[in-house]
Write a protein that holds these residues in place. Structure first.
Motif, PDB file in Angstrom:
ATOM      1  N   ASP A   1       0.765  -1.120  -0.071  1.00  0.00           N
ATOM      2  CA  ASP A   1       0.039   0.004  -0.078  1.00  0.00           C
ATOM      3  C   ASP A   1       0.770   1.356  -0.073  1.00  0.00           C
ATOM      4  O   ASP A   1       0.410   2.354  -0.126  1.00  0.00           O
ATOM      5  CB  ASP A   1      -0.967   0.049   1.311  1.00  0.00           C
ATOM      6  CG  ASP A   1      -0.264   0.046   2.493  1.00  0.00           C
ATOM      7  OD1 ASP A   1       1.078  -0.671   2.607  1.00  0.00           O
ATOM      8  OD2 ASP A   1      -0.623   0.447   3.500  1.00  0.00           O
ATOM      9  N   VAL A   2       2.113   1.116   0.272  1.00  0.00           N
ATOM     10  CA  VAL A   2       3.013   2.066   0.348  1.00  0.00           C
ATOM     11  C   VAL A   2       2.989   3.155  -1.080  1.00  0.00           C
ATOM     12  O   VAL A   2       2.838   4.406  -0.833  1.00  0.00           O
ATOM     13  CB  VAL A   2       4.583   2.013   0.713  1.00  0.00           C
ATOM     14  CG1 VAL A   2       5.427   3.099   0.464  1.00  0.00           C
ATOM     15  CG2 VAL A   2       4.548   1.355   1.835  1.00  0.00           C
ATOM     16  N   PRO A   3       3.063   2.722  -1.977  1.00  0.00           N
ATOM     17  CA  PRO A   3       3.010   3.681  -3.227  1.00  0.00           C
ATOM     18  C   PRO A   3       1.838   4.452  -3.657  1.00  0.00           C
ATOM     19  O   PRO A   3       2.041   5.648  -3.655  1.00  0.00           O
ATOM     20  CB  PRO A   3       3.041   2.572  -4.318  1.00  0.00           C
ATOM     21  CG  PRO A   3       3.695   1.218  -4.087  1.00  0.00           C
ATOM     22  CD  PRO A   3       3.228   1.149  -2.465  1.00  0.00           C
ATOM     23  N   ASP A   4       0.580   3.928  -3.175  1.00  0.00           N
ATOM     24  CA  ASP A   4      -0.388   4.817  -3.351  1.00  0.00           C
ATOM     25  C   ASP A   4      -0.461   5.926  -2.067  1.00  0.00           C
ATOM     26  O   ASP A   4      -0.899   7.063  -2.469  1.00  0.00           O
ATOM     27  CB  ASP A   4      -1.596   3.956  -3.114  1.00  0.00           C
ATOM     28  CG  ASP A   4      -1.989   3.111  -4.523  1.00  0.00           C
ATOM     29  OD1 ASP A   4      -1.661   3.309  -5.485  1.00  0.00           O
ATOM     30  OD2 ASP A   4      -2.685   2.166  -4.543  1.00  0.00           O
ATOM     31  N   ARG A   5      -0.037   5.596  -0.999  1.00  0.00           N
ATOM     32  CA  ARG A   5      -0.166   6.549   0.054  1.00  0.00           C
ATOM     33  C   ARG A   5       1.016   7.421   0.069  1.00  0.00           C
ATOM     34  O   ARG A   5       0.589   8.710   0.147  1.00  0.00           O
ATOM     35  CB  ARG A   5       0.394   5.664   1.577  1.00  0.00           C
ATOM     36  CG  ARG A   5      -0.931   4.798   1.810  1.00  0.00           C
ATOM     37  CD  ARG A   5      -0.556   3.834   2.881  1.00  0.00           C
ATOM     38  NE  ARG A   5       0.213   4.539   4.134  1.00  0.00           N
ATOM     39  CZ  ARG A   5       0.941   3.870   5.190  1.00  0.00           C
ATOM     40  NH1 ARG A   5       1.159   2.343   5.080  1.00  0.00           N
ATOM     41  NH2 ARG A   5       1.340   4.480   6.056  1.00  0.00           N
ATOM     42  N   LEU A   6       2.158   7.135  -0.609  1.00  0.00           N
ATOM     43  CA  LEU A   6       3.253   8.058  -0.952  1.00  0.00           C
ATOM     44  C   LEU A   6       2.647   9.070  -2.148  1.00  0.00           C
ATOM     45  O   LEU A   6       2.902  10.442  -1.882  1.00  0.00           O
ATOM     46  CB  LEU A   6       4.471   7.414  -1.173  1.00  0.00           C
ATOM     47  CG  LEU A   6       5.841   8.276  -1.668  1.00  0.00           C
ATOM     48  CD1 LEU A   6       5.960   9.109  -0.567  1.00  0.00           C
ATOM     49  CD2 LEU A   6       6.644   7.493  -2.139  1.00  0.00           C
ATOM     50  N   GLN A   7       1.959   8.709  -3.014  1.00  0.00           N
ATOM     51  CA  GLN A   7       1.765   9.548  -4.109  1.00  0.00           C
ATOM     52  C   GLN A   7       0.633  10.278  -3.763  1.00  0.00           C
ATOM     53  O   GLN A   7       0.435  11.675  -4.132  1.00  0.00           O
ATOM     54  CB  GLN A   7       1.282   8.595  -5.481  1.00  0.00           C
ATOM     55  CG  GLN A   7       1.083   9.303  -6.519  1.00  0.00           C
ATOM     56  CD  GLN A   7       2.416   9.881  -7.006  1.00  0.00           C
ATOM     57  OE1 GLN A   7       3.468   9.211  -7.119  1.00  0.00           O
ATOM     58  NE2 GLN A   7       2.314  11.116  -7.282  1.00  0.00           N
ATOM     59  N   ALA A   8      -0.407   9.841  -2.920  1.00  0.00           N
ATOM     60  CA  ALA A   8      -1.346  10.910  -2.515  1.00  0.00           C
ATOM     61  C   ALA A   8      -0.677  11.948  -1.467  1.00  0.00           C
ATOM     62  O   ALA A   8      -1.229  12.964  -1.725  1.00  0.00           O
ATOM     63  CB  ALA A   8      -2.316   9.975  -1.718  1.00  0.00           C
ATOM     64  N   PHE A   9       0.440  11.735  -0.780  1.00  0.00           N
ATOM     65  CA  PHE A   9       1.082  12.501   0.071  1.00  0.00           C
ATOM     66  C   PHE A   9       1.728  13.865  -0.905  1.00  0.00           C
ATOM     67  O   PHE A   9       1.544  14.983  -0.744  1.00  0.00           O
ATOM     68  CB  PHE A   9       2.081  11.826   0.921  1.00  0.00           C
ATOM     69  CG  PHE A   9       2.886  12.626   1.733  1.00  0.00           C
ATOM     70  CD1 PHE A   9       2.376  13.416   2.980  1.00  0.00           C
ATOM     71  CD2 PHE A   9       4.186  13.161   1.474  1.00  0.00           C
ATOM     72  CE1 PHE A   9       3.238  14.048   3.732  1.00  0.00           C
ATOM     73  CE2 PHE A   9       4.870  13.851   2.381  1.00  0.00           C
ATOM     74  CZ  PHE A   9       4.580  14.412   3.252  1.00  0.00           C
ATOM     75  N   LEU A  10       2.244  13.248  -1.724  1.00  0.00           N
ATOM     76  CA  LEU A  10       3.230  14.036  -2.656  1.00  0.00           C
ATOM     77  C   LEU A  10       2.279  14.838  -3.458  1.00  0.00           C
ATOM     78  O   LEU A  10       2.385  16.313  -3.623  1.00  0.00           O
ATOM     79  CB  LEU A  10       3.822  13.244  -3.723  1.00  0.00           C
ATOM     80  CG  LEU A  10       5.037  12.574  -3.085  1.00  0.00           C
ATOM     81  CD1 LEU A  10       5.915  11.672  -4.076  1.00  0.00           C
ATOM     82  CD2 LEU A  10       6.220  13.616  -2.422  1.00  0.00           C
ATOM     83  N   ASP A  11       0.965  14.391  -4.078  1.00  0.00           N
ATOM     84  CA  ASP A  11       0.234  15.028  -4.615  1.00  0.00           C
ATOM     85  C   ASP A  11      -0.488  16.261  -4.096  1.00  0.00           C
ATOM     86  O   ASP A  11      -0.863  17.195  -4.733  1.00  0.00           O
ATOM     87  CB  ASP A  11      -1.087  14.207  -5.394  1.00  0.00           C
ATOM     88  CG  ASP A  11      -0.420  13.194  -6.492  1.00  0.00           C
ATOM     89  OD1 ASP A  11       0.534  13.412  -6.983  1.00  0.00           O
ATOM     90  OD2 ASP A  11      -1.155  12.141  -6.631  1.00  0.00           O
ATOM     91  N   ALA A  12      -0.863  16.025  -2.925  1.00  0.00           N
ATOM     92  CA  ALA A  12      -1.240  17.039  -2.028  1.00  0.00           C
ATOM     93  C   ALA A  12      -0.367  18.077  -1.613  1.00  0.00           C
ATOM     94  O   ALA A  12      -0.660  19.380  -1.022  1.00  0.00           O
ATOM     95  CB  ALA A  12      -1.998  16.278  -0.536  1.00  0.00           C
TER      96      ALA A  12
END
Length: 362
Positions: free
Chosen positions: A30-41
């Motif tokens: 699940d790390v890739p999606d969580r990291l990308q959401a953090f960066l996108d925000a």
């Protein structure tokens, strides 16, 4: 030659770690999606390095494809007193507990290397050690290994240790059976979210680093948003509020290494002394400390914000010379501090944002 998993765990504990568990490189899908959401925000702010090498940061298996197991280790640095005590004393600066002693990177890495060296000697395996120095999702791996779970403040929390511990990892080509992951035990508690002076949590389990005092006082370069400065109180390096509020700290263990004991001059340092530091004085005072890496200018900027929040006119003679400092960010902070002290508005000294930990647990 092979070694038993139990022997590796025992060796790690004997070397001084407080907890040791094993996981696999592919245990955090699940790390890739969580990291990308953090960066996108945009929550990473100026930490551009978080947006780099995301293929490694998202996938430990890609960081070193030969690795078969990861030994995750916790090293306790529990404070021996109330970490928020200084917030009620605006003439002092509050330094995060982890930075009141020697740089943990050096201490933890040396311990990791001793364990890793022993593993190599016993088996001829290959190893790589990491402690907050590479694109490794340490907190996610820590939860996958069963060290603890990522609490609502996004830090790792352990039922055995509370949340005052560093995380280290040893990647190895040895193949061990993994430990079960830890599950979330936060329940309905919001203590860590509610205590944050700058509202840095958009939602439970989410951190907007751009509002986090640890990020602002350590990673952020240049002037800090004026709307956030008063929330800093007298926090001049890091912030422990969300960690200190966690009720699971009732299970915290004492630090096993005496080198994690706070230096006397960093327990409650006087702002009047810190604000006068030049570059040489700063380097001398913080030799061997993680504080040294932010440099004199950023540190004095933080001290000036704390002075402004104190509202104490006695600081005026110390502010004046810094209004002509060579660093423009220091000049900006000095001018702001002078304006805050001259202004008649009530000041946030730190005490307004603090409740005792015992009250938090009730």
């Amino acid at each position: 030659m092979t070694i038993a998993k139990s022997d590796v765990i025992s060796r790690a504990i004997n070397e001084g770690f407080s907890l040791a568990r094993i996981t696999r490189p592919d245990a955090v899908p699940d790390v890739p999606d969580r990291l990308q959401a953090f960066l996108d925000a945009g929550y990473h702010g100026q930490m551009g390095w978080l947006a780099e090498r995301t293929h490694w940061r998202s996938n430990p298996a890609a960081l070193w494809p030969e690795a078969r197991s990861i030994l995750m280790l916790a090293e306790v640095y529990t404070p021996d007193g109330d970490p928020l005590h200084n917030l009620a004393h605006p003439d002092t600066g509050n330094i995060s507990v982890y930075a009141r002693h020697k740089d943990y990177h050096d201490l933890v890495k040396k311990r990791l290397k001793r364990v890793a060296r022993w593993m190599v000697e016993q088996t001829g395996c290959e190893v790589k050690v990491f402690v907050d120095t590479a694109p490794v999702p340490e907190k996610a791996l820590g939860q996958a290994a069963g060290l603890g779970w990522q609490g609502k403040h996004t830090n790792l929390v352990s039922r055995d240790l509370g949340n005052w511990f560093f995380i280290g990892s040893i990647f190895t080509t040895l193949d061990f059976d993994p430990d079960p992951p830890e599950v979330d035990h936060c329940g309905s508690c919001r203590a860590c979210l509610d205590i944050c002076p700058t509202d840095a949590f958009p939602a439970p389990y989410q951190l907007d680093a751009r509002r986090c005092i640890s990020y602002l006082t350590i990673e952020h370069k240049g002037p800090i948003d004026e709307n956030l400065r008063r929330g800093l109180g007298n926090r001049i390096y890091g912030c422990d509020d969300c960690l200190a509020a966690c009720p699971w700290n009732k299970f915290a263990k004492d630090a096993r290494d005496i080198r994690y004991a706070a230096r006397e001059d960093l327990k409650a340092p006087k702002l009047a002394e810190l604000v006068q530091l030049d570059d040489a004085g700063f380097r001398a005072r913080f030799s061997g400390s993680p504080i040294k890496r932010i440099g004199r200018d950023r540190f004095v900027r933080n001290v000036l914000y704390a002075i402004g929040n104190s509202g104490d006119p006695a600081f005026q003679p110390l502010i004046e010379p810094l209004m002509r400092d060579a660093d423009p960010t220091v000049v900006d902070a000095a001018c702001w501090a002078r304006g805050e002290i001259d202004n008649t508005r009530p000041k946030i000294t730190g005490i307004d944002a603090v409740r005792s930990i015992s009250d938090r647990r009730d």
